[in-house]
Scaffold this active site. Structure first.
Site, PDB file in Angstrom:
ATOM      1  N   ASN A  13       1.031  -0.898   0.064  1.00 44.17           N
ATOM      2  CA  ASN A  13      -0.099   0.382   0.000  1.00 44.17           C
ATOM      3  C   ASN A  13       1.043   1.237   0.351  1.00 44.17           C
ATOM      4  O   ASN A  13       1.332   1.869   1.001  1.00 44.17           O
ATOM      5  CB  ASN A  13      -0.834  -0.115   1.452  1.00 44.17           C
ATOM      6  CG  ASN A  13      -1.892   1.226   0.930  1.00 44.17           C
ATOM      7  OD1 ASN A  13      -1.556   2.156   0.661  1.00 44.17           O
ATOM      8  ND2 ASN A  13      -2.528   1.159   2.005  1.00 44.17           N
ATOM      9  N   GLU A 100      -6.709   5.211   7.545  1.00 43.89           N
ATOM     10  CA  GLU A 100      -7.051   6.342   7.240  1.00 43.89           C
ATOM     11  C   GLU A 100      -7.980   6.609   6.260  1.00 43.89           C
ATOM     12  O   GLU A 100      -7.808   8.021   6.465  1.00 43.89           O
ATOM     13  CB  GLU A 100      -5.584   6.201   6.452  1.00 43.89           C
ATOM     14  CG  GLU A 100      -4.449   6.103   7.487  1.00 43.89           C
ATOM     15  CD  GLU A 100      -3.405   5.839   6.289  1.00 43.89           C
ATOM     16  OE1 GLU A 100      -2.748   5.798   5.157  1.00 43.89           O
ATOM     17  OE2 GLU A 100      -1.880   5.155   7.076  1.00 43.89           O
ATOM     18  N   GLU A 170      -5.655  -5.049   9.820  1.00 40.32           N
ATOM     19  CA  GLU A 170      -4.394  -4.035  10.272  1.00 40.32           C
ATOM     20  C   GLU A 170      -5.127  -3.134  11.964  1.00 40.32           C
ATOM     21  O   GLU A 170      -5.356  -2.210  11.727  1.00 40.32           O
ATOM     22  CB  GLU A 170      -5.034  -2.875   9.226  1.00 40.32           C
ATOM     23  CG  GLU A 170      -4.365  -3.194   8.117  1.00 40.32           C
ATOM     24  CD  GLU A 170      -4.079  -2.632   6.831  1.00 40.32           C
ATOM     25  OE1 GLU A 170      -2.319  -2.390   6.597  1.00 40.32           O
ATOM     26  OE2 GLU A 170      -4.412  -1.243   6.748  1.00 40.32           O
ATOM     27  N   SER A 216       3.049  -2.380  10.065  1.00 39.93           N
ATOM     28  CA  SER A 216       4.376  -2.371  10.970  1.00 39.93           C
ATOM     29  C   SER A 216       4.886  -4.037   9.938  1.00 39.93           C
ATOM     30  O   SER A 216       6.271  -3.931  11.140  1.00 39.93           O
ATOM     31  CB  SER A 216       5.150  -1.879  11.736  1.00 39.93           C
ATOM     32  OG  SER A 216       4.156  -0.287  12.467  1.00 39.93           O
TER      33      SER A 216
HETATM   34  P1  PGA Z   1       2.367   0.645   7.428  1.00 41.03           P
HETATM   35  O1  PGA Z   1       0.963   0.826   7.129  1.00 41.03           O
HETATM   36  O2  PGA Z   1       3.049  -1.210   6.878  1.00 41.03           O
HETATM   37  O3  PGA Z   1       3.254   1.188   7.258  1.00 41.03           O
HETATM   38  O4  PGA Z   1       2.613   0.298   9.221  1.00 41.03           O
HETATM   39  C1  PGA Z   1       0.108  -0.251   6.537  1.00 41.03           C
HETATM   40  C2  PGA Z   1      -1.125  -0.085   5.978  1.00 41.03           C
HETATM   41  O5  PGA Z   1      -1.473   0.779   6.700  1.00 41.03           O
HETATM   42  O6  PGA Z   1      -1.994  -0.704   4.723  1.00 41.03           O
END
Ligand code: PGA
Length: 256
Positions: A13, A100, A170, A216
């Protein structure tokens, strides 16, 4: 059916990163590194990078996805892009309900459901994101919340349509923070999601469902997460912007 018979899917992503030139460079670096992957490899890129990404990945095993789509086919929705528009371009995946989008753009469970149905009807694969905030976890409502998000997102879908659904668990507190859920925390919620899908659609659908962990995930922690029975892949933000890091996660999924 168990993990070994499910599709492992590693999806990047990119969020709002990479102009066209940077997209081309990253894809060029990535192509040879993931060419022998034994899992599905997807990059979900900004709308403006879709075309160059589709061109650059032609004839490779890398699939291209978008990061959102609208639920109407066309009309007065300034700034939006429909699922049919993505499909026409050659896009095969779309991320929906990312935290988000929920946090900054007023996305609700009900609009996620509308977008999921529009995406599936257009012939796209939908990566549907669910997950709790830190406050939800501290309040002890993680399972209730994730069950609710899952039930509403998948409402009215048919068993057949579920073949084109991936769920990404997530935890919001682990996104972009460097704080990963422990493999045990992650798998606990992924199991709850699979049980919810089983209640809604039956064991055949839930056992075949690909469930990703996101938050992460990186080359250091991916092996343990991806070795868990109920984690079939990852949705990768930060680490998807570096070809070698993303490829290491693809390797871990290929071997997991
Ligand atoms: P991240 O994001 O791996 O930077 O934590 C994951 C995501 O928001 O899909």
């Amino acid at each position: 059916m168990n993990k070994s018979t499910r599709h492992a899917v590693i999806a990047g992503n990119w969020k709002m990163n990479n102009d066209r030139a940077a997209s081309k460079t990253l894809i060029d670096e990535l192509k040879p590194l993931v060419a022998n992957a034994n899992c599905d490899v997807v990059i979900c890129v900004p709308f403006t990078d879709l075309e160059i990404s589709l061109n650059e990945t032609k004839g490779t095993n890398i699939k291209v996805g978008a990061q959102n789509c609208h639920y109407e086919k066309s009309g007065a929705f300034t700034g939006e892009v429909s699922a049919d528009m993505l499909k026409e371009l050659g896009v095969s995946y779309v991320v929906l309900g990312h935290s988000e989008r929920r946090q900054y753009f007023g996305e609700t469970d009900a609009t996620v459901n509308l977008r999921v149905k529009a995406a599936i009807e257009a012939g796209l694969n939908a990566i549907v994101c669910v997950g709790e905030t830190l406050k939800d976890r501290e309040n002890g409502i993680t399972s209730e919340l994730v069950i609710m998000q899952t039930k509403i997102a998948l409402k009215d879908l048919t068993k057949q349509q579920m073949k084109n659904i991936i769920i990404a668990y997530e935890p919001v507190w682990a996104i972009g923070t460097g704080k990963t859920a422990t493999a045990d925390q992650a798998v606990e919620v992924c199991k709850i999601i699979r049980n919810t899908v089983s209640e809604m659609f039956g064991d055949d659908v839930s056992n075949a469902l690909t469930i990703q962990y996101g938050g992460s995930m990186n080359p250091k922690n991916c092996e343990e997460l991806l070795s868990k029975e109920d984690i079939d892949g990852g949705l990768i933000g930060g680490a998807s912007l570096k070809a070698s890091d993303f490829a290491e996660i693809v390797d871990a999924a290929s071997n997991g």
